[in-house]
Design a protein around this motif. Structure first.
Motif, PDB file in Angstrom:
ATOM      1  N   MET A 104       0.804  -1.154  -0.126  1.00 45.21           N
ATOM      2  CA  MET A 104       0.049  -0.038   0.130  1.00 45.21           C
ATOM      3  C   MET A 104       0.909   1.168   0.034  1.00 45.21           C
ATOM      4  SD  MET A 104      -3.092  -1.129   0.021  1.00 45.21           S
ATOM      5  CE  MET A 104      -4.159   0.177   0.917  1.00 45.21           C
ATOM      6  N   ILE A 105       0.617   2.185  -0.886  1.00 45.07           N
ATOM      7  CA  ILE A 105       1.107   3.258  -0.981  1.00 45.07           C
ATOM      8  C   ILE A 105       0.457   4.466   0.135  1.00 45.07           C
ATOM      9  CG2 ILE A 105       1.840   5.613  -2.593  1.00 45.07           C
ATOM     10  CD1 ILE A 105       2.333   3.370  -4.723  1.00 45.07           C
ATOM     11  N   PHE A 106      -0.760   4.679   0.057  1.00 48.05           N
ATOM     12  CA  PHE A 106      -1.320   5.597   0.878  1.00 48.05           C
ATOM     13  C   PHE A 106      -1.271   5.123   2.391  1.00 48.05           C
ATOM     14  CE2 PHE A 106      -5.366   6.691   3.439  1.00 48.05           C
ATOM     15  CZ  PHE A 106      -5.155   8.000   3.130  1.00 48.05           C
TER      16      PHE A 106
ATOM     17  N   ARG B  40      -1.192  -2.500  -9.959  1.00 45.60           N
ATOM     18  CA  ARG B  40      -0.585  -0.999  -9.604  1.00 45.60           C
ATOM     19  C   ARG B  40      -1.844  -0.186  -8.720  1.00 45.60           C
ATOM     20  NH1 ARG B  40       4.631  -1.303  -9.463  1.00 45.60           N
ATOM     21  NH2 ARG B  40       5.785  -1.730 -11.616  1.00 45.60           N
ATOM     22  N   VAL B  41      -1.379   0.719  -7.895  1.00 48.61           N
ATOM     23  CA  VAL B  41      -2.512   1.712  -7.426  1.00 48.61           C
ATOM     24  C   VAL B  41      -3.272   2.304  -8.807  1.00 48.61           C
ATOM     25  CG1 VAL B  41      -3.015   3.858  -6.149  1.00 48.61           C
ATOM     26  CG2 VAL B  41      -1.131   2.190  -5.436  1.00 48.61           C
TER      27      VAL B  41
ATOM     28  N   LEU C 295     -13.625  -1.210 -10.483  1.00 45.14           N
ATOM     29  CA  LEU C 295     -12.091  -1.429 -10.056  1.00 45.14           C
ATOM     30  C   LEU C 295     -11.949  -2.733  -9.143  1.00 45.14           C
ATOM     31  CD1 LEU C 295     -10.996   2.360 -10.087  1.00 45.14           C
ATOM     32  CD2 LEU C 295     -10.196   0.520 -11.803  1.00 45.14           C
ATOM     33  N   ARG C 296     -12.768  -2.781  -8.225  1.00 52.27           N
ATOM     34  CA  ARG C 296     -12.748  -3.563  -6.894  1.00 52.27           C
ATOM     35  C   ARG C 296     -13.212  -5.155  -7.795  1.00 52.27           C
ATOM     36  NH1 ARG C 296     -15.229  -0.255  -2.600  1.00 52.27           N
ATOM     37  NH2 ARG C 296     -13.371   0.567  -1.345  1.00 52.27           N
ATOM     38  N   GLY C 297     -14.283  -4.902  -8.722  1.00 50.34           N
ATOM     39  CA  GLY C 297     -14.448  -6.199  -9.292  1.00 50.34           C
ATOM     40  C   GLY C 297     -13.597  -6.733 -10.231  1.00 50.34           C
ATOM     41  N   GLY C 298     -12.639  -5.797 -10.524  1.00 51.27           N
ATOM     42  CA  GLY C 298     -11.366  -6.175 -11.569  1.00 51.27           C
ATOM     43  C   GLY C 298     -10.195  -6.561 -10.874  1.00 51.27           C
ATOM     44  N   GLY C 299     -10.171  -6.335  -9.382  1.00 52.36           N
ATOM     45  CA  GLY C 299      -9.219  -6.865  -8.568  1.00 52.36           C
ATOM     46  C   GLY C 299      -8.021  -5.978  -8.450  1.00 52.36           C
ATOM     47  N   ALA C 300      -8.466  -4.683  -8.434  1.00 55.51           N
ATOM     48  CA  ALA C 300      -7.627  -3.677  -7.883  1.00 55.51           C
ATOM     49  C   ALA C 300      -7.124  -3.664  -6.562  1.00 55.51           C
ATOM     50  CB  ALA C 300      -8.178  -2.311  -8.264  1.00 55.51           C
ATOM     51  N   VAL C 301      -5.935  -3.595  -6.255  1.00 53.40           N
ATOM     52  CA  VAL C 301      -5.624  -3.849  -4.904  1.00 53.40           C
ATOM     53  C   VAL C 301      -5.465  -2.555  -4.294  1.00 53.40           C
ATOM     54  CG1 VAL C 301      -3.889  -5.704  -5.453  1.00 53.40           C
ATOM     55  CG2 VAL C 301      -2.887  -3.267  -5.703  1.00 53.40           C
ATOM     56  N   GLU C 302      -5.270  -1.337  -4.823  1.00 54.89           N
ATOM     57  CA  GLU C 302      -5.497  -0.038  -4.076  1.00 54.89           C
ATOM     58  C   GLU C 302      -6.240   0.796  -4.875  1.00 54.89           C
ATOM     59  OE1 GLU C 302      -2.849   3.107  -1.414  1.00 54.89           O
ATOM     60  OE2 GLU C 302      -1.668   1.079  -2.274  1.00 54.89           O
ATOM     61  N   ILE C 303      -7.140   1.902  -4.578  1.00 53.80           N
ATOM     62  CA  ILE C 303      -7.737   2.446  -5.201  1.00 53.80           C
ATOM     63  C   ILE C 303      -7.803   3.992  -4.484  1.00 53.80           C
ATOM     64  CG2 ILE C 303     -10.417   3.091  -6.592  1.00 53.80           C
ATOM     65  CD1 ILE C 303     -10.671  -0.061  -6.146  1.00 53.80           C
TER      66      ILE C 303
END
Length: 264
Positions: free
Chosen positions: A1-3, A123-124, A145-153
């Motif tokens: 996580m970057i944030f 990626r974020v 984005l969550r449904g597509g598997g994004a790890v950080e939004i």
């Protein structure tokens, strides 16, 4: 996580990457700010292609290959996470090899295939709220984005169309956006843009950036997106709404005071 919720997120850099000289001047100042303010997370941003210019005469930037090379150089030499816009699915893979954060432009925030292509990179993904969307509608964008598997939004507020060639920022939008369960960034410089009002290009009112930045942080924003340039009046794009580099430090200092006060 970057944030990091215990730090103010600052996404800053020139609108267009332009050239190495501009990038290094901006990165040098951002490096100074990072060392001065320990409660700041700094992301270097720059666009390799301004694909949504008002007219064909507008400069679009260095292009994918040269632009990513510049971002890679800044990442290597200064240690910043780097961010850039993507406009087409074909750009996603190359951008993800270099960039830590992929940004979905406001006009493209409902493009499902682009969102999903960014999500699967790991990626974020920073998605800008379209000027035509209500804050509540961003729940569906985040859901894609969550449904597509994004790890950080991350979600970025950049103003809402208000009549012709003007934008307005509704401060009620920040708690609404935060209700979607993803950090919220305020795009302080595009929110003062006057789209298409410059005679074939956009104009802007950079004098209102400090006021809106402080207001957004008071309303609960987790970060700021600020485009900056050593000589905005001669920048390739978005000069009228960019913050002069010499003024960035003072602006960040004042904004951090508000951010800290809200958290106390």
């Amino acid at each position: 996580m970057i944030f990091d919720p215990d730090k103010l997120l600052l996404i800053a850099g020139p609108c267009s990457l332009e050239n190495e000289g501009v990038c290094r001047r901006v990165a040098g100042e951002l490096d100074r700010l990072r060392k001065t303010f320990p409660d700041l997370t700094v992301i270097f941003k720059g666009s390799f292609d301004k694909a949504n210019r008002t007219s064909l005469e507008g400069g679009r930037g260095p292009g994918l290959e040269e632009g990513l090379a510049l971002l890679g150089l800044i990442k290597r030499d200064y240690g910043f996470p780097v961010l850039t816009d993507i406009h087409e699915r074909e750009q996603v893979h190359a951008a993800a090899l270099v960039c830590d954060i992929l940004q979905i432009p406001a006009f493209l925030c409902r493009q499902t295939d682009l969102l999903l292509a960014a999500a699967v990179t790991g990626r974020v993904v920073n998605v800008k709220k379209g000027q035509f969307l209500s804050p509540g509608e961003m729940a569906h964008v985040v859901g894609k984005l969550r449904g597509g598997g994004a790890v950080e939004i991350w979600q970025t507020e950049r103003g809402t169309t208000f009549g012709y060639q003007n934008l307005v920022v509704d401060m009620r939008g920040f708690p609404i956006l935060k209700g979607h369960g993803a950090p919220v960034v305020f795009d302080a410089t595009h929110s003062v843009q006057l789209p298409g009002a410059g005679g074939g290009k956009s104009s802007g009112q950079r004098e209102f950036v400090p006021t809106l930045s402080r207001a957004a942080l008071a309303a609960g924003a987790d970060g700021l997106f600020i485009e900056t340039h050593p000589d905005p009046d001669n920048a390739l794009s978005d000069g009228p709404n960019m913050v002069p580099l010499e003024n960035l430090g003072g602006l960040v200092d004042r904004c951090l005071r508000v951010w800290r006060a809200v958290r106390d």
